[in-house]
Design a protein around this motif. Sequence first.
Motif, PDB file in Angstrom:
ATOM      1  N   PRO A  63      32.926  26.913  34.078  1.00  0.00           N
ATOM      2  CA  PRO A  63      33.868  27.164  32.982  1.00  0.00           C
ATOM      3  C   PRO A  63      34.212  28.634  32.830  1.00  0.00           C
ATOM      4  O   PRO A  63      33.577  29.507  33.419  1.00  0.00           O
ATOM      5  CB  PRO A  63      33.071  26.704  31.762  1.00  0.00           C
ATOM      6  CG  PRO A  63      31.646  27.057  32.132  1.00  0.00           C
ATOM      7  CD  PRO A  63      31.543  26.813  33.611  1.00  0.00           C
ATOM      8  N   GLN A  64      35.227  28.893  32.049  1.00  0.00           N
ATOM      9  CA  GLN A  64      35.521  30.263  31.644  1.00  0.00           C
ATOM     10  C   GLN A  64      34.437  30.703  30.661  1.00  0.00           C
ATOM     11  O   GLN A  64      34.096  29.969  29.732  1.00  0.00           O
ATOM     12  CB  GLN A  64      36.892  30.332  30.970  1.00  0.00           C
ATOM     13  CG  GLN A  64      37.313  31.729  30.553  1.00  0.00           C
ATOM     14  CD  GLN A  64      38.702  31.741  29.938  1.00  0.00           C
ATOM     15  OE1 GLN A  64      39.522  30.870  30.225  1.00  0.00           O
ATOM     16  NE2 GLN A  64      38.967  32.700  29.084  1.00  0.00           N
ATOM     17  N   ALA A  65      33.909  31.887  30.874  1.00  0.00           N
ATOM     18  CA  ALA A  65      32.776  32.350  30.070  1.00  0.00           C
ATOM     19  C   ALA A  65      33.243  32.942  28.746  1.00  0.00           C
ATOM     20  O   ALA A  65      33.078  34.131  28.469  1.00  0.00           O
ATOM     21  CB  ALA A  65      31.961  33.372  30.862  1.00  0.00           C
ATOM     22  N   GLN A 100      44.428  24.566  36.773  1.00  0.00           N
ATOM     23  CA  GLN A 100      43.878  25.655  37.562  1.00  0.00           C
ATOM     24  C   GLN A 100      42.526  25.272  38.167  1.00  0.00           C
ATOM     25  O   GLN A 100      42.257  25.555  39.341  1.00  0.00           O
ATOM     26  CB  GLN A 100      43.710  26.907  36.692  1.00  0.00           C
ATOM     27  CG  GLN A 100      43.232  28.130  37.468  1.00  0.00           C
ATOM     28  CD  GLN A 100      43.131  29.368  36.596  1.00  0.00           C
ATOM     29  OE1 GLN A 100      42.934  29.269  35.383  1.00  0.00           O
ATOM     30  NE2 GLN A 100      43.263  30.532  37.183  1.00  0.00           N
ATOM     31  N   GLN A 101      41.692  24.603  37.384  1.00  0.00           N
ATOM     32  CA  GLN A 101      40.390  24.207  37.910  1.00  0.00           C
ATOM     33  C   GLN A 101      40.520  23.155  39.006  1.00  0.00           C
ATOM     34  O   GLN A 101      39.789  23.186  39.995  1.00  0.00           O
ATOM     35  CB  GLN A 101      39.483  23.696  36.781  1.00  0.00           C
ATOM     36  CG  GLN A 101      38.014  23.592  37.222  1.00  0.00           C
ATOM     37  CD  GLN A 101      37.091  23.163  36.106  1.00  0.00           C
ATOM     38  OE1 GLN A 101      37.486  22.452  35.184  1.00  0.00           O
ATOM     39  NE2 GLN A 101      35.837  23.582  36.183  1.00  0.00           N
ATOM     40  N   LEU A 119      31.326  21.747  36.523  1.00  0.00           N
ATOM     41  CA  LEU A 119      31.371  21.548  35.080  1.00  0.00           C
ATOM     42  C   LEU A 119      32.854  21.528  34.713  1.00  0.00           C
ATOM     43  O   LEU A 119      33.494  22.570  34.629  1.00  0.00           O
ATOM     44  CB  LEU A 119      30.628  22.650  34.318  1.00  0.00           C
ATOM     45  CG  LEU A 119      30.283  22.328  32.846  1.00  0.00           C
ATOM     46  CD1 LEU A 119      29.202  23.256  32.326  1.00  0.00           C
ATOM     47  CD2 LEU A 119      31.483  22.368  31.922  1.00  0.00           C
ATOM     48  N   PRO A 120      33.421  20.342  34.538  1.00  0.00           N
ATOM     49  CA  PRO A 120      34.870  20.240  34.346  1.00  0.00           C
ATOM     50  C   PRO A 120      35.325  20.738  32.979  1.00  0.00           C
ATOM     51  O   PRO A 120      34.645  20.542  31.972  1.00  0.00           O
ATOM     52  CB  PRO A 120      35.146  18.744  34.502  1.00  0.00           C
ATOM     53  CG  PRO A 120      33.858  18.080  34.180  1.00  0.00           C
ATOM     54  CD  PRO A 120      32.769  19.018  34.583  1.00  0.00           C
ATOM     55  N   ASN A 142      27.858  16.463  38.952  1.00  0.00           N
ATOM     56  CA  ASN A 142      28.674  16.588  37.744  1.00  0.00           C
ATOM     57  C   ASN A 142      27.808  17.185  36.633  1.00  0.00           C
ATOM     58  O   ASN A 142      26.826  16.583  36.215  1.00  0.00           O
ATOM     59  CB  ASN A 142      29.187  15.204  37.357  1.00  0.00           C
ATOM     60  CG  ASN A 142      30.109  15.192  36.146  1.00  0.00           C
ATOM     61  OD1 ASN A 142      30.396  14.128  35.622  1.00  0.00           O
ATOM     62  ND2 ASN A 142      30.580  16.340  35.683  1.00  0.00           N
ATOM     63  N   LEU A 143      28.180  18.355  36.174  1.00  0.00           N
ATOM     64  CA  LEU A 143      27.372  19.102  35.219  1.00  0.00           C
ATOM     65  C   LEU A 143      27.917  18.938  33.799  1.00  0.00           C
ATOM     66  O   LEU A 143      29.042  19.339  33.499  1.00  0.00           O
ATOM     67  CB  LEU A 143      27.355  20.573  35.639  1.00  0.00           C
ATOM     68  CG  LEU A 143      26.547  21.569  34.818  1.00  0.00           C
ATOM     69  CD1 LEU A 143      25.089  21.148  34.704  1.00  0.00           C
ATOM     70  CD2 LEU A 143      26.640  22.963  35.456  1.00  0.00           C
TER      71      LEU A 143
END
Length: 350
Positions: A63-65, A100-101, A119-120, A142-143
Amino acid sequence: MRDAKSSATSRRNLLLGTAAAGALFAAGCTSNENNDSDGNSKPAANTADDKPGKEVTIGFAGPQADHGWLNAINEQAKRRAKEYQDVTLESTEGSNDTAQQIGQIETLINKKVDVLVILPADGKALTQVGLKAMRAGIPVVNLDRVFASAQAYRCWIGGDNYGMGLNAGHYIGERLKGKKNAKVIELAGIDNLELTRQRTAGFDAALKNYPNIEKVGRQAAEFTVESGQSKMAQLLQAHSHFDALWNHDDDQGVGAERAIKQAGRDDFLMVGGAGAKRAMDTIKADNTVLKATVLYPPTMAASAIDLARALGQGKGVGGLAELEIPASLTLYSAVVTKDNVDEYLPTGFS
């Protein structure tokens, strides 16, 4: 923020504490073969361990932090990968943008990484790219935020949101069980997220065991310092007296504690959520209303790397009798108090 499975599914998953999970992946002591005549079991040939083995390239799409917990997820994955001589980590730039992901994951698929850890940003929206990877022969770990189809991943590992609420409720219940007409309030996360609803459901279920306790107030914040402060201020204004507060998230808890300090209130106990280092330091100092936090451990990202390495090497998990790694692992939501905080401080995130 994080998403989650239904509480019913969580109950069926294998429950593991973070310390136990680490021991499982590191140990190589469980056998699938008959015991020797001297009573000692042979190590299973397919058990994952720390010794260098087959080279594995793991693609990591996180993910974006933009939140302490999410930043810790990225750091845990990168740190764990560096501990293995046989692991190469191909990491994307973290993104909360679904399109984007998806593009980042497709790039990793085209690079033919051995295993993917994802991690979607949105589990449902990224299900198809998970399926694409699995059909290409790339196992997916899958997280936390779960895909909509179990066919989109080989293994799911994540936290127990219902368990967080349940354990927070039991801790508060035990602290207040001798008090007549006790009152509690709740500072929740984002109400349109399933994880928030699960945390509230677990909390409410636990409180049913304590007929002397009534939940008299609830506000939903947004997992930010600012929202935590504003929503907590509203709760304090609406309730001149209560005995305990459960706050779903330690990041928004920073704001909640500011509001509490500004109001000059110290007549209740507070329980946080997730396991930030700042919260643990405060609990250890024992000089504010914050007395505990319920873990939602970002160490799950390190364990996801362990699982991905085992998958890439065709091995199982040390400490389990099965030849294959489990399809699902749910981490335990431990309650951290001043009595055990030193044990959990190393897992605290900034």
